[in-house]
Design a protein around this motif. Structure first.
Motif, PDB file in Angstrom:
ATOM      1  N   UNK A   1       0.831  -1.198   0.000  1.00 41.94           N
ATOM      2  CA  UNK A   1       0.000   0.000   0.000  1.00 41.94           C
ATOM      3  C   UNK A   1       0.866   1.249   0.000  1.00 41.94           C
ATOM      4  N   UNK A   2       1.924   1.246   0.783  1.00 38.18           N
ATOM      5  CA  UNK A   2       2.848   2.380   0.801  1.00 38.18           C
ATOM      6  C   UNK A   2       3.492   2.588  -0.565  1.00 38.18           C
TER       7      UNK A   2
ATOM      8  N   UNK B   1      -7.383   7.845  -1.371  1.00 40.74           N
ATOM      9  CA  UNK B   1      -7.599   6.424  -1.192  1.00 40.74           C
ATOM     10  C   UNK B   1      -8.030   5.707  -2.453  1.00 40.74           C
ATOM     11  N   UNK B   2      -8.117   4.389  -2.322  1.00 40.08           N
ATOM     12  CA  UNK B   2      -8.604   3.513  -3.384  1.00 40.08           C
ATOM     13  C   UNK B   2      -9.805   2.745  -2.852  1.00 40.08           C
TER      14      UNK B   2
ATOM     15  N   UNK C   1     -13.216  -2.932   0.066  1.00 38.47           N
ATOM     16  CA  UNK C   1     -12.091  -2.501   0.901  1.00 38.47           C
ATOM     17  C   UNK C   1     -11.663  -1.120   0.437  1.00 38.47           C
ATOM     18  N   UNK C   2     -11.449  -0.256   1.384  1.00 42.08           N
ATOM     19  CA  UNK C   2     -10.882   1.060   1.063  1.00 42.08           C
ATOM     20  C   UNK C   2      -9.513   1.177   1.706  1.00 42.08           C
ATOM     21  N   UNK C   3      -8.596   1.652   0.912  1.00 37.95           N
ATOM     22  CA  UNK C   3      -7.217   1.844   1.344  1.00 37.95           C
ATOM     23  C   UNK C   3      -6.991   3.341   1.458  1.00 37.95           C
TER      24      UNK C   3
ATOM     25  N   UNK D   1      -9.555  -0.621   5.338  1.00 37.34           N
ATOM     26  CA  UNK D   1     -10.815  -0.923   6.012  1.00 37.34           C
ATOM     27  C   UNK D   1     -11.722  -1.745   5.103  1.00 37.34           C
ATOM     28  N   UNK D   2     -12.245  -2.824   5.657  1.00 34.85           N
ATOM     29  CA  UNK D   2     -13.178  -3.717   4.971  1.00 34.85           C
ATOM     30  C   UNK D   2     -14.589  -3.401   5.441  1.00 34.85           C
TER      31      UNK D   2
END
Length: 326
Positions: A76-77, A124-125, A189-191, A277-278
């Motif tokens: 993710x980073x 975010x994604x 899911x949001x990243x 987060x799911x």
């Protein structure tokens, strides 16, 4: 590449005229009495109390391999470190949506924009899990994280199902089956990445619309704050734990016996924060029947939320569906 170039342009410049919204006595920083639930040895009484009193808890012994959690954080980073333009371009034709300045998305996946005075300091994604297995991505970072998220989502659906079934038992609900209330097709899911700043919020006060939300927070940077007894508490990061929050759908299903917790995200001045987060929702056409609310489907609830955000600028939520008293 300069790290600043990886952020959306609107997040690169701080508005010095915007007042800092943090109040010195607004949050208890040294107190963290957040309840902890052990999934391996699930105590129904402890779970019931956490859902009634908090609407939130830490989850240990959850069964998600720590190597998977670490790989997700690392990838993710890497993904967020790409230039803003490359992230935006990569998601043009992808089911994965890239957003910034607000966590609120329309059903089509478009971010709901705000003026510069009211943006949230977040990018975010948004990843619809039902479409993850149907496409491959040319951007290596996105393709790598896609494969990990497919594995991760399997674990989280298992966790959500175990917790929800225990909650249904505690509430003595007469549901023929719990499966429609945790729809795989509606899971996502949001990243998130929150840039370092001392102006504004990473995310404003809100409740989730989900049944359950399961957060894999940054192990080293705090930011999540929850409202408990009219006071804000900072949820401190604890390694190899997940944080579970109850959403609006769970509050409605429980006829308000369980609470959809109000929470927000504070940004740090000198360090960015990343979290995953799911969110799991009922099937769109599943009718939620409750003593407190008129029968409604998640599809109707979502449409009302989007309409309120568009016309009022904020989510109204469950109060739109409350039964009239008397």
């Amino acid at each position: 590449m300069n790290n600043l170039d990886s952020y959306p342009p609107i997040l690169r410049q701080q508005n010095n005229q915007q007042q800092n919204p943090y109040e010195p006595n607004d949050t208890i920083e040294d107190s963290d009495p957040i309840p902890t639930i052990d999934l391996k040895c699930l105590e129904h009484k402890n779970l019931d109390e956490a859902c009634k009193e908090w609407g939130l808890f830490r989850l240990i012994n959850h069964g998600v391999p720590i190597t998977l959690l670490e790989q997700l954080q690392d990838l993710t980073k890497q993904l967020f470190s790409l230039s803003f333009e490359s992230k935006q371009e990569a998601c043009n034709e992808s089911p994965i949506k890239y957003f910034w300045g607000t966590p609120a998305l329309t059903p089509s996946g478009t971010a709901i924009t705000k003026g510069p005075q009211n943006i949230n300091w977040v990018e975010g994604f948004d990843v619809p899990l039902c479409q993850l297995s149907n496409f491959q991505h040319q951007l290596p970072s996105l393709e790598s994280i896609r494969l990990l998220l497919m594995e991760y989502a399997t674990h989280l659906l298992r966790i959500a199902t175990t917790l929800f079934e225990a909650m249904v038992k505690n509430l003595e609900l007469n549901l023929k089956t719990t499966k429609p209330y945790l729809s795989e097709n509606n899971g996502n899911i949001r990243v998130y990445r929150y840039p370092p700043t001392d102006v504004g919020w990473g995310m404003e006060v809100h409740t989730d619309s989900s049944v359950l939300s399961i957060l894999n927070p940054d192990d080293h940077v705090s930011g999540l704050q929850v409202l408990k007894d009219d006071q804000w508490l900072t949820v401190k990061p604890v390694s190899n734990t997940l944080v579970v929050t109850l959403g609006d759908m769970m509050q409605a299903i429980s006829s308000d016996r369980y609470k959809s917790v109000s929470h927000r995200v504070k940004v740090e001045k000198d360090i960015e924060r990343i979290s995953l987060c799911y969110f799991v929702f009922p099937g769109e056409d599943v009718v939620i029947e409750s003593n407190k609310y008129k029968p409604f489907t998640y599809n109707e609830f979502r449409a009302q939320v989007q309409q309120d955000i568009k016309t009022l600028g904020n989510k109204v939520g469950l109060s739109r569906f409350q039964k009239k008293q008397g």
